[in-house]
Design an enzyme around this catalytic site. Structure first.
Site, PDB file in Angstrom:
ATOM      1  N   ASP A   1       0.832  -1.193   0.000  1.00 40.37           N
ATOM      2  CA  ASP A   1       0.000   0.000   0.000  1.00 40.37           C
ATOM      3  C   ASP A   1       0.875   1.255   0.000  1.00 40.37           C
ATOM      4  OD1 ASP A   1      -2.724   1.194   0.369  1.00 40.37           O
ATOM      5  OD2 ASP A   1      -1.821   1.922   2.231  1.00 40.37           O
TER       6      ASP A   1
ATOM      7  N   GLU B   1       1.638  -0.684  -5.105  1.00 45.65           N
ATOM      8  CA  GLU B   1       0.630   0.324  -5.399  1.00 45.65           C
ATOM      9  C   GLU B   1       1.385   1.644  -5.468  1.00 45.65           C
ATOM     10  OE1 GLU B   1      -3.325   2.544  -3.586  1.00 45.65           O
ATOM     11  OE2 GLU B   1      -1.505   2.227  -2.426  1.00 45.65           O
TER      12      GLU B   1
END
Length: 543
Positions: free
Chosen positions: A216, A275
């Site tokens: 993330d 990401e």
């Protein structure tokens, strides 16, 4: 090496290593997938019981969004303990059971890792608050004195992604940085203890059998020296358009080189997936050099509209950028942070065609839970049920992420449609009865059976899956046509039928607009004139 509780899957025999180069990876948002205990919230046991469905669907791996111990200020992306499971999702034993059963079914498990920030209830942060300014624990975060009279102004002008300043002041007068919610303080990745801790966390989950990590905010870990002002407001609009002092700094790459060393210690091709919101596909490719991560999400493609010229440009840019670093391109249409693509593109017909286009492209593809059912975005949720933190902030993200997170329908003609026995944490629309897994299974015209057929054909056709190029074929305006070996894909993005016969396409394999067409002669689709591509459709052909 610590004994693994559940060994990762070995690389397939008789093939080149690198399963991720062509894998179809299914994203499970745990709170919205399946509820085993009737509390209205999805959980790990619910996921375990539904793994056979994912095996039958035909995916290769499952990415689990966060299930860690968390106060849930941002749906689990505020982690209080990276080695514990939040009680709403189950226990560490349940996580082990999911990994073991997935492996028994031949599925891999990718765990969501959140390294940019933690929860304000993380023990490190709570201790840092107790110890006060200038103490060692504060150095593991970004604490700074304020500016202006009495330090009453934030240390710089950075804005939170969720809206408002990216700084919150604590009782002793210092401020701490949080690029997201105030409950999510950013780690200081210049500190050796932070780096050591996350290498340990990687090993914890690898020892449990995880096959990899979705990282993330992979672009956010390192901040520019001195935390300089950006000098303008509405900073969210710059995300993905230019290098920012808090995103996509070159220092992140040394972190991922050290992580790659850890991943390579383990058998079974364990992977890291970034990401990474970057200004260009070339910048994204830097995360995928041979000594760094394995995949990165293709936000360039995700953000491309239903337009043939734009799609071709995004496809070419993506493939051209990944080729020099030897990394597979990834393709994605929806996830837990964006409006579902059926709604973005404006119709189910376009969503079905987009799915066939995505699955025909070389590389790896991501499927977000429910897209195989053709679910639309839920756009009329009452304000009182919303939980997205950005909904409650001005000038942040649009706060509509709850609409793509509504629990998916499994069976029955009324809510919660087999999700669980105790309702669902977000209300499900009445019209979803006809979109459930039960309602669509066995219906050759359904979106679910389209995905099942596409994934089966993708496995069977040697020319599909891994690769780094397509051969574009001449086509009219608004139409995409490309060849991969003997395989041909045509896509009509216009709202009207288009006369076109793809060169060398002799037999229909699959169509987004007509079921049961396998074996049909070139240019002949049921209910359609010969040599005509229906509006907003995609067709797979064998040459």
């Amino acid at each position: 090496m610590t004994q693994h509780l559940a060994d990762a899957l070995p690389a397939p025999t008789g093939t080149l290593p690198g399963w991720w180069r062509e894998a179809v990876i299914y994203q499970v948002y745990p709170r919205s997938f399946a509820d085993s205990n009737g509390d209205g919230m999805g959980d790990l046991e619910g996921i375990r019981t539904r793994l056979p469905y994912l095996k039958e669907l035909g995916v290769d791996a499952v990415w689990l969004s966060p299930f860690y111990a968390s106060p849930q200020a941002d749906a689990g992306y505020d982690v209080a303990d990276y080695r514990a499971i939040d009680p709403m999702f189950g226990t560490l034993h349940d996580a082990d059971a999911v990994i073991r059963e997935a492996h028994d079914l031949g599925l891999r498990i990718i765990v969501d890792l959140v390294p940019n920030h933690c929860s304000d209830q993380h023990e490190w942060f709570k201790q840092a608050l107790r110890e006060g300014p200038g103490t060692p624990l504060r150095e593991r975060f970004h604490f700074r004195p304020g500016r202006g009279a009495g330090g009453a102004e934030p240390p710089n002008d950075w804005e939170s992604i969720f809206g408002g300043p990216a700084w919150t002041r604590v009782a002793d007068g210092e401020w701490y940085l949080h690029l997201f919610a105030p409950e999510q303080p950013d780690f200081n990745w210049e500190h050796p203890a932070v780096q050591d801790e996350f290498r340990s966390i990687l090993r914890f989950w690898l020892d449990l059998g995880a096959d990899g990590f979705r990282i993330d905010v992979a672009h956010g870990l390192v901040k520019a020296p001195g935390l300089p002002d950006l000098g303008r407001d509405e900073q969210l609009k710059l995300l993905g358009n230019q290098v920012l002092p808090f995103f996509d700094q070159d220092g992140v790459h040394e972190i991922y080189r050290s992580w790659r060393t850890v991943l390579d210690e383990y058998a079974g091709d364990r992977i890291g997936v970034a990401e990474a919101w970057t200004p260009s596909a070339d910048r994204t490719a830097l995360y995928l050099r041979p000594d760094e991560l394995h995949q990165a999400f293709n936000f360039h493609y995700l953000n491309t509209g239903w337009d043939a010229e734009a799609l071709r440009g995004a496809i070419d840019d993506s493939l051209d950028s990944m080729r020099p670093v030897g990394a597979p391109t990834t393709w994605v249409l929806s996830n837990h942070d964006v409006v579902r693509h059926r709604t973005r593109f404006g119709s189910l017909e376009r969503a079905r065609a987009a799915a066939l286009l995505m699955l025909a492209l070389p590389g790896s593809a991501y499927v977000y839970q429910g897209e195989e059912l053709g679910l639309p975005e839920v756009v009329d949720l009452p304000d009182e049920v919303r939980q997205d933190p950005s909904f409650f902030k001005a000038n942040g993200q649009d706060g509509l992420r709850d609409g793509c997170r509504v629990p998916i329908p499994w069976s029955g003609d009324r809510a919660p449609y087999g999700f669980g026995d105790g309702g669902s944490w977000l209300p499900q629309p009445a019209e979803w009865a006809g979109l459930s897994v039960e309602a669509q299974t066995g219906d050759p015209a359904s979106t679910l059976e389209l995905y099942r057929a596409a994934l089966r054909i993708r496995r069977e056709q040697a020319d599909l899956g891994a690769g780094d190029h397509v051969e574009w074929l001449p086509a009219p305006a608004g139409v995409l046509a490309f060849r991969r070996g003997r395989f041909v894909c045509t896509v009509n993005t216009t709202g009207e039928p288009v006369a076109y016969a793809a060169p060398g396409a002799s037999e229909v394999l699959l169509s987004s607009c007509a079921p049961d067409v396998a074996g049909t002669a070139s240019g002949v689709l049921p209910g359609v004139l010969p040599g005509v591509l229906p509006a907003d459709s995609a067709v797979w052909w064998r040459g």
